[in-house]
Design a protein around this motif. Structure first.
Motif, mmCIF file in Angstrom:
data_model
loop_
_atom_site.group_PDB
_atom_site.id
_atom_site.type_symbol
_atom_site.label_atom_id
_atom_site.label_comp_id
_atom_site.label_asym_id
_atom_site.label_seq_id
_atom_site.Cartn_x
_atom_site.Cartn_y
_atom_site.Cartn_z
ATOM 1 N N SER A 64 0.914 -14.128 -6.752
ATOM 2 C CA SER A 64 -0.113 -14.364 -7.778
ATOM 3 C C SER A 64 -1.267 -13.396 -7.590
ATOM 4 O O SER A 64 -1.493 -12.857 -6.496
ATOM 5 C CB SER A 64 -0.623 -15.800 -7.700
ATOM 6 N N ASP A 65 -2.021 -13.193 -8.655
ATOM 7 C CA ASP A 65 -3.193 -12.313 -8.584
ATOM 8 C C ASP A 65 -4.213 -12.829 -7.567
ATOM 9 O O ASP A 65 -4.817 -12.043 -6.838
ATOM 10 C CB ASP A 65 -3.857 -12.192 -9.954
ATOM 11 N N ASP A 66 -4.403 -14.147 -7.517
ATOM 12 C CA ASP A 66 -5.377 -14.723 -6.576
ATOM 13 C C ASP A 66 -4.990 -14.451 -5.126
ATOM 14 O O ASP A 66 -5.826 -14.063 -4.311
ATOM 15 C CB ASP A 66 -5.518 -16.233 -6.788
ATOM 16 N N LEU A 67 -3.719 -14.686 -4.792
ATOM 17 C CA LEU A 67 -3.267 -14.424 -3.423
ATOM 18 C C LEU A 67 -3.312 -12.939 -3.101
ATOM 19 O O LEU A 67 -3.689 -12.547 -1.996
ATOM 20 C CB LEU A 67 -1.858 -14.967 -3.208
ATOM 21 N N LEU A 68 -2.951 -12.117 -4.060
ATOM 22 C CA LEU A 68 -3.009 -10.667 -3.868
ATOM 23 C C LEU A 68 -4.443 -10.223 -3.613
ATOM 24 O O LEU A 68 -4.705 -9.448 -2.686
ATOM 25 C CB LEU A 68 -2.424 -9.950 -5.087
ATOM 26 N N ASP A 69 -5.380 -10.709 -4.409
ATOM 27 C CA ASP A 69 -6.789 -10.351 -4.226
ATOM 28 C C ASP A 69 -7.294 -10.791 -2.858
ATOM 29 O O ASP A 69 -8.014 -10.049 -2.176
ATOM 30 C CB ASP A 69 -7.658 -10.986 -5.313
ATOM 31 N N HIS A 70 -6.913 -11.989 -2.452
ATOM 32 C CA HIS A 70 -7.345 -12.511 -1.153
ATOM 33 C C HIS A 70 -6.805 -11.636 -0.013
ATOM 34 O O HIS A 70 -7.552 -11.220 0.878
ATOM 35 C CB HIS A 70 -6.874 -13.960 -0.990
ATOM 36 N N LEU B 154 3.947 -18.119 -8.418
ATOM 37 C CA LEU B 154 2.889 -18.376 -9.376
ATOM 38 C C LEU B 154 2.938 -17.255 -10.417
ATOM 39 O O LEU B 154 3.977 -16.672 -10.635
ATOM 40 C CB LEU B 154 1.537 -18.418 -8.656
ATOM 41 N N ARG B 155 1.847 -16.946 -11.015
ATOM 42 C CA ARG B 155 1.805 -15.868 -11.991
ATOM 43 C C ARG B 155 2.026 -14.532 -11.304
ATOM 44 O O ARG B 155 1.476 -14.256 -10.252
ATOM 45 C CB ARG B 155 0.443 -15.875 -12.695
ATOM 46 N N ALA B 156 2.835 -13.684 -11.878
ATOM 47 C CA ALA B 156 3.161 -12.391 -11.281
ATOM 48 C C ALA B 156 1.921 -11.501 -11.206
ATOM 49 O O ALA B 156 1.072 -11.518 -12.088
ATOM 50 C CB ALA B 156 4.246 -11.699 -12.102
ATOM 51 N N ALA B 157 1.836 -10.736 -10.150
ATOM 52 C CA ALA B 157 0.692 -9.857 -9.937
ATOM 53 C C ALA B 157 0.883 -8.532 -10.670
ATOM 54 O O ALA B 157 1.998 -8.109 -10.943
ATOM 55 C CB ALA B 157 0.517 -9.607 -8.441
ATOM 56 N N ASP B 158 -0.215 -7.886 -10.956
ATOM 57 C CA ASP B 158 -0.240 -6.587 -11.609
ATOM 58 C C ASP B 158 0.340 -5.526 -10.672
ATOM 59 O O ASP B 158 -0.011 -5.466 -9.500
ATOM 60 C CB ASP B 158 -1.693 -6.263 -11.964
ATOM 61 N N ARG B 159 1.241 -4.678 -11.192
ATOM 62 C CA ARG B 159 1.925 -3.682 -10.354
ATOM 63 C C ARG B 159 0.952 -2.653 -9.778
ATOM 64 O O ARG B 159 1.126 -2.206 -8.652
ATOM 65 C CB ARG B 159 3.048 -3.016 -11.125
ATOM 66 N N GLY B 160 -0.070 -2.289 -10.522
ATOM 67 C CA GLY B 160 -1.065 -1.346 -10.000
ATOM 68 C C GLY B 160 -1.810 -1.933 -8.818
ATOM 69 O O GLY B 160 -2.052 -1.255 -7.815
ATOM 70 N N ALA B 161 -2.163 -3.200 -8.933
ATOM 71 C CA ALA B 161 -2.840 -3.888 -7.824
ATOM 72 C C ALA B 161 -1.905 -4.014 -6.634
ATOM 73 O O ALA B 161 -2.332 -3.880 -5.479
ATOM 74 C CB ALA B 161 -3.338 -5.257 -8.278
ATOM 75 N N LEU B 162 -0.632 -4.259 -6.907
ATOM 76 C CA LEU B 162 0.348 -4.339 -5.816
ATOM 77 C C LEU B 162 0.463 -3.003 -5.098
ATOM 78 O O LEU B 162 0.538 -2.950 -3.864
ATOM 79 C CB LEU B 162 1.721 -4.744 -6.346
ATOM 80 N N GLU B 163 0.491 -1.931 -5.846
ATOM 81 C CA GLU B 163 0.584 -0.594 -5.245
ATOM 82 C C GLU B 163 -0.615 -0.330 -4.344
ATOM 83 O O GLU B 163 -0.472 0.162 -3.223
ATOM 84 C CB GLU B 163 0.679 0.462 -6.344
ATOM 85 N N ARG B 164 -1.804 -0.693 -4.817
ATOM 86 C CA ARG B 164 -3.014 -0.514 -3.995
ATOM 87 C C ARG B 164 -2.943 -1.392 -2.747
ATOM 88 O O ARG B 164 -3.348 -0.985 -1.663
ATOM 89 C CB ARG B 164 -4.261 -0.814 -4.826
ATOM 90 N N PHE B 165 -2.411 -2.605 -2.893
ATOM 91 C CA PHE B 165 -2.263 -3.503 -1.756
ATOM 92 C C PHE B 165 -1.325 -2.910 -0.714
ATOM 93 O O PHE B 165 -1.614 -2.921 0.482
ATOM 94 C CB PHE B 165 -1.742 -4.865 -2.232
ATOM 95 N N LEU B 166 -0.191 -2.382 -1.153
ATOM 96 C CA LEU B 166 0.752 -1.781 -0.205
ATOM 97 C C LEU B 166 0.123 -0.583 0.497
ATOM 98 O O LEU B 166 0.372 -0.355 1.680
ATOM 99 C CB LEU B 166 2.049 -1.390 -0.916
ATOM 100 N N GLU B 167 -0.707 0.155 -0.219
ATOM 101 C CA GLU B 167 -1.405 1.291 0.401
ATOM 102 C C GLU B 167 -2.371 0.814 1.473
ATOM 103 O O GLU B 167 -2.394 1.349 2.582
ATOM 104 C CB GLU B 167 -2.185 2.075 -0.657
#
Length: 144
Positions: free
Chosen positions: A85-91, A13-26
């Motif tokens: 996607s941003d939605d899946l990342l947020d979830h 889907l739409r690519a996720a924001d790299r900053g949000a991805l970094e926080r997710f990995l943390e």
């Protein structure tokens, strides 16, 4: 486990924001999982009841090169940035940031970093015994 979840959630889907991805990995403890992979590879000789030198003089250097945690982290970021996607990342981030998610991460991180040399040595001895039993010619350490 965290990496498998990341891959399972990765939809084109739409690519996720790299900053949000970094926080997710943390929040998922991804750094601990990467370090665990490297440590497991580094301790492979000991798991088999051998010394690092038995695997060859370059074993430790090869482990550092092949299991470069910074490189693996960057690769994960690139893959997820293109597929999650941003939605899946947020979830997913919301779950892992919850009390239950953080308890699961803490337990998983503890399991990754557990030092159970007895179990590792016992498992390694079983592997060697199995290789000897089937007459595998490739099981001997380098130089043996």
């Amino acid at each position: 486990m965290a990496l498998m979840l990341l891959v399972a959630l990765a939809l084109p889907l739409r690519a996720a924001d790299r900053g949000a991805l970094e926080r997710f990995l943390e929040v998922t403890g991804f750094d601990v999982a990467l370090e665990s992979i490297r440590l497991s590879a580094d301790s492979a000789p000991e798991m088999l009841g051998l010394q690092s030198e038995d695997f060859g003089s370059e074993w430790s250097r090869l482990v550092r090169d092949v299991f470069d945690t910074e490189l693996m982290h960057d690769m994960a970021m690139d893959i997820l940035a293109e597929t999650l996607s941003d939605d899946l990342l947020d979830h997913a981030a919301g779950f892992y940031a919850s009390d239950l998610g953080q308890r699961l991460v803490a337990v998983e991180n503890k399991a990754h970093m557990a030092e159970d040399d007895g179990l590792k040595a016992e498992s390694g001895a079983a592997i060697i015994a199995g290789l000897e039993r089937i007459g595998s010619p490739g099981w001997r350490p380098c130089g043996a």
